[in-house]
Write an enzyme that holds these catalytic residues in place. Structure first.
Site, mmCIF file in Angstrom:
data_model
loop_
_atom_site.group_PDB
_atom_site.id
_atom_site.type_symbol
_atom_site.label_atom_id
_atom_site.label_comp_id
_atom_site.label_asym_id
_atom_site.label_seq_id
_atom_site.Cartn_x
_atom_site.Cartn_y
_atom_site.Cartn_z
ATOM 1 N N ALA A 1 -0.972 -13.057 -29.156
ATOM 2 C CA ALA A 1 -2.464 -14.272 -28.706
ATOM 3 C C ALA A 1 -2.809 -12.720 -27.666
ATOM 4 C CB ALA A 1 -2.366 -14.956 -28.231
ATOM 5 N N ARG B 1 -3.293 -6.247 -23.256
ATOM 6 C CA ARG B 1 -3.273 -7.522 -22.426
ATOM 7 C C ARG B 1 -2.832 -8.622 -23.473
ATOM 8 N NH1 ARG B 1 -5.840 -4.347 -19.391
ATOM 9 N NH2 ARG B 1 -6.082 -4.116 -17.376
ATOM 10 N N ASP C 1 20.050 -18.662 -39.992
ATOM 11 C CA ASP C 1 20.631 -17.935 -39.790
ATOM 12 C C ASP C 1 20.124 -17.397 -38.411
ATOM 13 O OD1 ASP C 1 18.925 -17.195 -42.119
ATOM 14 O OD2 ASP C 1 16.864 -17.213 -41.723
ATOM 15 N N GLY C 2 19.802 -18.990 -37.322
ATOM 16 C CA GLY C 2 20.626 -19.184 -35.887
ATOM 17 C C GLY C 2 22.419 -18.522 -35.619
ATOM 18 N N ASN D 1 17.131 -9.208 -35.008
ATOM 19 C CA ASN D 1 15.646 -9.806 -35.368
ATOM 20 C C ASN D 1 14.871 -8.622 -34.349
ATOM 21 O OD1 ASN D 1 15.744 -11.009 -37.765
ATOM 22 N ND2 ASN D 1 15.761 -13.129 -36.483
ATOM 23 N N GLU D 2 14.824 -9.230 -33.272
ATOM 24 C CA GLU D 2 13.753 -8.356 -32.558
ATOM 25 C C GLU D 2 13.770 -8.391 -31.220
ATOM 26 O OE1 GLU D 2 13.531 -12.318 -32.617
ATOM 27 O OE2 GLU D 2 12.562 -11.607 -34.688
HETATM 28 P P1 NAP Z 1 15.482 -20.777 -34.901
HETATM 29 O O1 NAP Z 1 13.669 -21.578 -33.626
HETATM 30 O O2 NAP Z 1 15.968 -22.004 -35.575
HETATM 31 O O3 NAP Z 1 14.194 -19.853 -35.963
HETATM 32 C C1 NAP Z 1 13.392 -20.072 -36.268
HETATM 33 C C2 NAP Z 1 12.806 -19.801 -37.543
HETATM 34 O O4 NAP Z 1 13.123 -18.130 -37.916
HETATM 35 C C3 NAP Z 1 14.420 -20.746 -38.418
HETATM 36 O O5 NAP Z 1 13.615 -21.308 -40.019
HETATM 37 C C4 NAP Z 1 15.140 -19.375 -39.070
HETATM 38 O O6 NAP Z 1 16.137 -19.530 -39.821
HETATM 39 C C5 NAP Z 1 13.746 -17.843 -39.920
HETATM 40 N N1 NAP Z 1 14.585 -16.590 -38.860
HETATM 41 C C6 NAP Z 1 15.596 -16.284 -38.457
HETATM 42 N N2 NAP Z 1 15.812 -15.637 -38.478
HETATM 43 C C7 NAP Z 1 14.366 -15.409 -40.114
HETATM 44 C C8 NAP Z 1 14.650 -13.341 -40.042
HETATM 45 N N3 NAP Z 1 15.259 -12.349 -40.213
HETATM 46 N N4 NAP Z 1 13.905 -13.581 -41.536
HETATM 47 C C9 NAP Z 1 13.246 -14.413 -41.748
HETATM 48 N N5 NAP Z 1 13.025 -16.258 -41.309
HETATM 49 C C10 NAP Z 1 14.254 -15.692 -40.172
HETATM 50 O O7 NAP Z 1 16.139 -20.533 -33.801
HETATM 51 P P2 NAP Z 1 17.114 -19.328 -34.467
HETATM 52 O O8 NAP Z 1 17.850 -20.018 -35.386
HETATM 53 O O9 NAP Z 1 18.503 -19.155 -33.136
HETATM 54 O O10 NAP Z 1 16.560 -17.651 -34.557
HETATM 55 C C11 NAP Z 1 16.495 -17.263 -33.282
HETATM 56 C C12 NAP Z 1 14.858 -16.332 -34.137
HETATM 57 O O11 NAP Z 1 13.920 -16.971 -34.253
HETATM 58 C C13 NAP Z 1 14.715 -14.644 -33.304
HETATM 59 O O12 NAP Z 1 14.912 -13.801 -33.637
HETATM 60 C C14 NAP Z 1 12.613 -15.518 -33.459
HETATM 61 O O13 NAP Z 1 12.990 -13.949 -34.783
HETATM 62 C C15 NAP Z 1 12.900 -16.509 -34.552
HETATM 63 N N6 NAP Z 1 11.681 -17.756 -33.556
HETATM 64 C C16 NAP Z 1 10.343 -17.378 -34.299
HETATM 65 C C17 NAP Z 1 9.268 -17.860 -33.694
HETATM 66 C C18 NAP Z 1 8.414 -18.350 -34.767
HETATM 67 O O14 NAP Z 1 8.090 -17.699 -35.762
HETATM 68 N N7 NAP Z 1 7.081 -18.570 -33.903
HETATM 69 C C19 NAP Z 1 9.557 -18.435 -32.411
HETATM 70 C C20 NAP Z 1 10.552 -18.294 -31.304
HETATM 71 C C21 NAP Z 1 11.510 -18.039 -32.428
HETATM 72 P P3 NAP Z 1 16.673 -20.844 -39.830
HETATM 73 O O15 NAP Z 1 16.533 -22.600 -40.113
HETATM 74 O O16 NAP Z 1 17.908 -20.074 -41.117
HETATM 75 O O17 NAP Z 1 17.793 -20.589 -38.913
HETATM 76 MN MN MN Z 2 17.877 -21.821 -36.938
#
Ligand code: NAP
Ligand code: MN
Length: 267
Positions: free
Chosen positions: A188, A151, A54-55, A125-126
């Site tokens: 949090a 907060r 997804d990234g 995404n967000e």
């Molecule tokens: P990443 O750390 O690899 O992403 C975290 C996980 O989120 C990965 O498994 C990714 O899938 C999945 N993902 C991304 N967009 C999604 C969606 N719309 N629906 C379901 N799963 C989704 O970082 P990245 O690949 O660069 O993606 C950035 C995104 O990571 C941010 O937009 C944020 O949403 C997410 N993120 C999540 C958390 C958390 O859940 N605590 C923390 C930081 C960021 P893949 O394995 O296919 O990449």
């Molecule tokens: Mn990823």
């Protein structure tokens, strides 16, 4: 919401992380693309084929940000969760033949826009505000009306497409992506007899504006895989934008099936 793409597609750009895919696999993919009568063109593609997780899709959207009205995106999943994909690695032939026949389902997603310090940032995404060092303090206004002084560690404003990503980890609702809206979730939150906030995720309609008036210095504004620092307290306005991302899926695609296969895992 879904319509079949019948455009004749000529030029394809490839997006992938070079450290994740061998040169050999990429040249095989390129040969396949030519064998279906497509051209390769990274500068002015009709279709961006993203390969990976997804990234990789998020990076592709930001890379082609200035051409979003001209390109469509389609993904070949390789070794990741792959929420944005509907073709597995071994299904390159069906992906290319579906493209050729115009047999894909096409879905459009509005990007979220934030105005931060006179700069506009966009996310699929967000958009998140987080404070790594001190409690984040921020007023939250919905359509110019005061909701709360938050907060805690941070706030996340998600699109419906992004609701299954960070927002879901925060206990926010997963929203069918054809519903245009924004969801505000808390990271949090502090909730005690002195400080309190809504303490649940809040969904607002597509025309609403969320304003976050931060009172904390040195906060991080994250948008998809990107981020920027803002040093001083400021006012951040969030709205759905008129910029659309067109994502192609295979004709069997359904969001319910996707949720089942990626999160539930039983039939
Ligand atoms: P990443 O750390 O690899 O992403 C975290 C996980 O989120 C990965 O498994 C990714 O899938 C999945 N993902 C991304 N967009 C999604 C969606 N719309 N629906 C379901 N799963 C989704 O970082 P990245 O690949 O660069 O993606 C950035 C995104 O990571 C941010 O937009 C944020 O949403 C997410 N993120 C999540 C958390 C958390 O859940 N605590 C923390 C930081 C960021 P893949 O394995 O296919 O990449
Ligand atoms: Mn990823």
């Amino acid at each position: 919401m879904f319509v079949t793409s019948k455009n004749l597609i000529m030029k394809i750009a490839l997006c992938y992380k070079t450290e994740k895919i061998s040169e050999g696999s990429i040249s095989n993919i390129k040969e396949k693309i030519f064998s279906y009568g497509f051209d390769l063109d990274d500068s002015h593609p009709d279709v961006v084929l993203f390969i990976g997780g997804d990234g990789t899709f998020l990076r592709a959207v930001h890379q082609y940000f200035n051409q979003l009205h001209l390109v469509k995106f389609i993904g070949l999943c390789k070794g990741h969760l792959g929420f944005f994909y509907s073709y597995e690695e071994k299904e390159l032939d069906s992906l290319l033949s579906d493209l050729k026949r115009g047999a894909c389902k096409s879905e459009s997603h509005q990007l979220l826009k934030a105005s931060v310090d006179n700069e506009e940032i966009y996310a699929l995404n967000e958009i998140r505000i987080e404070s790594p060092f001190h409690t984040l303090i921020s007023d939250v206004l919905i359509n110019d009306e005061f909701l709360e002084t938050f907060r805690g560690n941070g706030l996340v404003v998600s699109t419906s497409l992004g609701s299954s990503a960070y927002n879901k980890s925060l206990g926010g609702a997963v929203i069918y992506p054809h519903i245009p809206c924004m969801e505000l979730s808390e990271i949090a939150p502090i909730n005690n007899t002195v400080y309190t906030s809504l303490h649940s995720s809040l969904v607002v309609d597509k025309d609403s504006e969320i304003v976050l008036k931060t009172k904390t210095e040195n906060i991080l504004v994250g948008y998809d895989h990107l981020n920027k620092n803002i040093r001083l307290a400021s006012s951040i306005s969030l709205k759905l934008s008129d910029k659309l991302v067109v994502l192609l899926r295979n004709s069997d695609y359904s969001y319910t099936k996707l949720l089942n296969s990626k999160f539930v895992g039983n039939k």
